[in-house]
Design an enzyme around this catalytic site. Structure first.
Site, PDB file in Angstrom:
ATOM      1  N   GLU A 121     -15.662   8.095   7.590  1.00 27.83           N
ATOM      2  CA  GLU A 121     -15.108   8.794   6.433  1.00 27.83           C
ATOM      3  C   GLU A 121     -14.902  10.275   6.737  1.00 27.83           C
ATOM      4  O   GLU A 121     -13.933  10.874   6.310  1.00 27.83           O
ATOM      5  CB  GLU A 121     -16.005   8.617   5.205  1.00 27.83           C
ATOM      6  N   TYR A 162     -16.206  13.356  -2.398  1.00 29.64           N
ATOM      7  CA  TYR A 162     -15.516  12.178  -1.888  1.00 29.64           C
ATOM      8  C   TYR A 162     -16.406  11.396  -0.911  1.00 29.64           C
ATOM      9  O   TYR A 162     -16.587  10.177  -1.050  1.00 29.64           O
ATOM     10  CB  TYR A 162     -14.197  12.557  -1.187  1.00 29.64           C
ATOM     11  N   ASP A 172      -9.397   8.884  -2.444  1.00 28.95           N
ATOM     12  CA  ASP A 172      -8.732   9.616  -1.359  1.00 28.95           C
ATOM     13  C   ASP A 172      -7.229   9.639  -1.675  1.00 28.95           C
ATOM     14  O   ASP A 172      -6.810   9.236  -2.771  1.00 28.95           O
ATOM     15  CB  ASP A 172      -9.048   8.989   0.012  1.00 28.95           C
ATOM     16  N   CYS A 206       1.384   0.238  -1.221  1.00 28.00           N
ATOM     17  CA  CYS A 206       1.789   1.280  -2.173  1.00 28.00           C
ATOM     18  C   CYS A 206       1.991   2.591  -1.403  1.00 28.00           C
ATOM     19  O   CYS A 206       1.299   3.580  -1.614  1.00 28.00           O
ATOM     20  CB  CYS A 206       0.726   1.437  -3.264  1.00 28.00           C
ATOM     21  N   CYS A 263       6.525  -3.187  -3.745  1.00 29.07           N
ATOM     22  CA  CYS A 263       6.001  -3.718  -5.000  1.00 29.07           C
ATOM     23  C   CYS A 263       6.069  -5.244  -5.065  1.00 29.07           C
ATOM     24  O   CYS A 263       5.251  -5.880  -5.731  1.00 29.07           O
ATOM     25  CB  CYS A 263       6.742  -3.094  -6.183  1.00 29.07           C
ATOM     26  N   CYS A 290       2.855  -6.574  -3.997  1.00 28.40           N
ATOM     27  CA  CYS A 290       1.670  -5.937  -4.571  1.00 28.40           C
ATOM     28  C   CYS A 290       0.948  -6.864  -5.548  1.00 28.40           C
ATOM     29  O   CYS A 290       1.574  -7.395  -6.477  1.00 28.40           O
ATOM     30  CB  CYS A 290       2.085  -4.647  -5.286  1.00 28.40           C
ATOM     31  N   CYS A 333       1.457  -2.567 -13.339  1.00 32.80           N
ATOM     32  CA  CYS A 333       1.776  -1.214 -12.870  1.00 32.80           C
ATOM     33  C   CYS A 333       2.792  -0.537 -13.802  1.00 32.80           C
ATOM     34  O   CYS A 333       3.941  -0.971 -13.915  1.00 32.80           O
ATOM     35  CB  CYS A 333       2.338  -1.280 -11.451  1.00 32.80           C
TER      36      CYS A 333
HETATM   37  S1  SF4 Z   1       3.526  -2.193  -8.129  1.00 32.11           S
HETATM   38 FE1  SF4 Z   1       2.708  -0.162  -8.520  1.00 32.11          FE
HETATM   39  S2  SF4 Z   1       0.744  -0.162  -7.456  1.00 32.11           S
HETATM   40 FE2  SF4 Z   1       1.905  -1.871  -6.657  1.00 32.11          FE
HETATM   41  S3  SF4 Z   1       2.992  -1.090  -4.853  1.00 32.11           S
HETATM   42 FE3  SF4 Z   1       4.363  -0.874  -6.603  1.00 32.11          FE
HETATM   43  S4  SF4 Z   1       3.997   1.190  -7.329  1.00 32.11           S
HETATM   44 FE4  SF4 Z   1       2.251   0.652  -6.041  1.00 32.11          FE
END
Ligand code: SF4
Length: 354
Positions: free
Chosen positions: A41, A124, A142, A189, A196, A199, A205
């Protein structure tokens, strides 16, 4: 369902399938090593995973645990850190390792609050180690996590991101959750063109729903970085046998690059200082046309390069001691010079003496 689980469950399921394999990560079913978590880290701050991988491997081969690092010479640690920047972190690694050995019986404390008391562990790092090494619930933010959370909630500004992250951090598998967020930010992301479609949180989102993914995180206007100017002095001695030495010094403990081995410099000022504080001031100094530029966090440094050649150590006013010494030019790579001095040595290159 608990609101926290609406994000955590699909994210953790994705992580179980897609977690990155990293040398500092525990294999599934094994307990993480707090030393490796902490070290990684610290190394990863401001640095990429690709840069850290080989450095981490070399480091743990040399200092495999906190006790060996606590017993290390600080100068060796600083030299091993060379090139990773932000050298106060390396000094604090040694201090923290010694504190763990002296005050905690060689075992890392296991809560965010107690970790925070170790030298160099900011909010952090303490949160990351508490979560990843000890499974404590901690909000770990982060740059990758900040981006994901900002987009999920269309949260603008760090306080809003932190408040939102607080609402989704689960009570269990906190370490996996933190690492899953980091991996999602790194692989899916991404800052530009987030993927997306891949994701696991796409249907939760807010930025995606609004088609505003790249508008988050909201950028704050950065103050322009001032420039400071200085001179690096390359004082080279050519021996009768053709061997060459260059003068190196140790920088003062306090201040930027403190305690590091370095080429001598004059002061770093708002205006070009000229040959102020040159070692062997009476030597025949030549200022090269090339300059070296280096960006630090708060300013950019522009350094003129001055070269002088002498044919006897005694021709200088240099008193070799713990802080100043002649170093063989052909072994300069072993000196552990910070990046800015490595750049200077490279720029001086063949324009040296002889
Ligand atoms: S859906 Fe939202 S969280 Fe997922 S990759 Fe796209 S912008 Fe990022």
């Amino acid at each position: 369902m608990d609101a926290k689980r609406l994000i955590a469950d699909p994210l953790l399921a994705w992580y179980d399938q897609h977690a990155r394999t990293l040398p500092w990560r525990a294999l599934p079913g094994t307990a993480p090593d707090p030393y490796r978590v902490w070290l990684s880290e610290v190394m990863l701050q401001q640095t990429t995973v690709a840069t850290v991988r080989p450095r981490f491997a070399a480091w743990v081969a040399r200092w495999p645990d906190v006790a060996s690092l606590a017993a290390a010479e600080e100068a060796d640690v600083m030299a091993a850190w060379a090139g990773l920047g932000y050298y106060a972190r390396a000094r604090n690694l040694v201090k923290a390792a010694r504190a763990v050995v002296a005050d905690h019986d060689g075992r890392f404390p296991d809560t965010e609050a107690t970790l925070r008391r170790l030298p160099g562990l900011g909010d952090y790092t303490a949160a990351a180690v508490a979560a990843i090494a000890f499974g404590r619930r901690a909000v770990v933010i982060d740059a990758n996590v900040e981006r994901v959370v900002a987009r999920l909630f269309r949260a603008a500004g760090k306080p809003a991101v932190r408040a939102a992250a607080e609402t989704i951090t689960p009570d269990t598998r906190a370490g996996d959750f933190a690492q899953a967020m980091m991996d999602l930010g790194s692989a899916i992301c991404t800052p530009r063109r987030p993927k997306c479609l891949l994701c696991p949180l796409a249907d939760r989102c807010a930025a995606k729903a609004a088609g505003e993914q790249e508008a988050f995180p909201v950028k704050t206007a950065k103050k322009p970085r001032p420039t400071r100017y200085g001179t690096i002095f390359w004082l080279e001695w050519i021996g009768a046998d053709g061997g060459r030495d260059v003068l190196l010094v140790r920088r003062p403990e306090k201040g930027l690059l403190g305690g590091m081995r370095a080429l001598p410099t004059g002061p770093w000022l708002a205006d070009r200082p000229g040959l102020v504080d040159a070692p062997a001031a009476a030597a025949d100094w030549t200022v090269l046309n090339d300059e070296v530029s280096h960006g630090f966090t708060h300013f950019t440094l522009e350094l003129a390069l001055a070269v002088a050649c002498v044919d006897a150590h005694s021709a200088t006013d240099v008193e070799p001691n713990g802080d100043a010494r002649w170093w063989p030019v052909d072994r300069l790579a072993e000196a552990g010079l910070p990046t800015v001095f490595g750049k200077a040595a490279e720029a001086i290159g063949r324009k040296r003496c002889g």
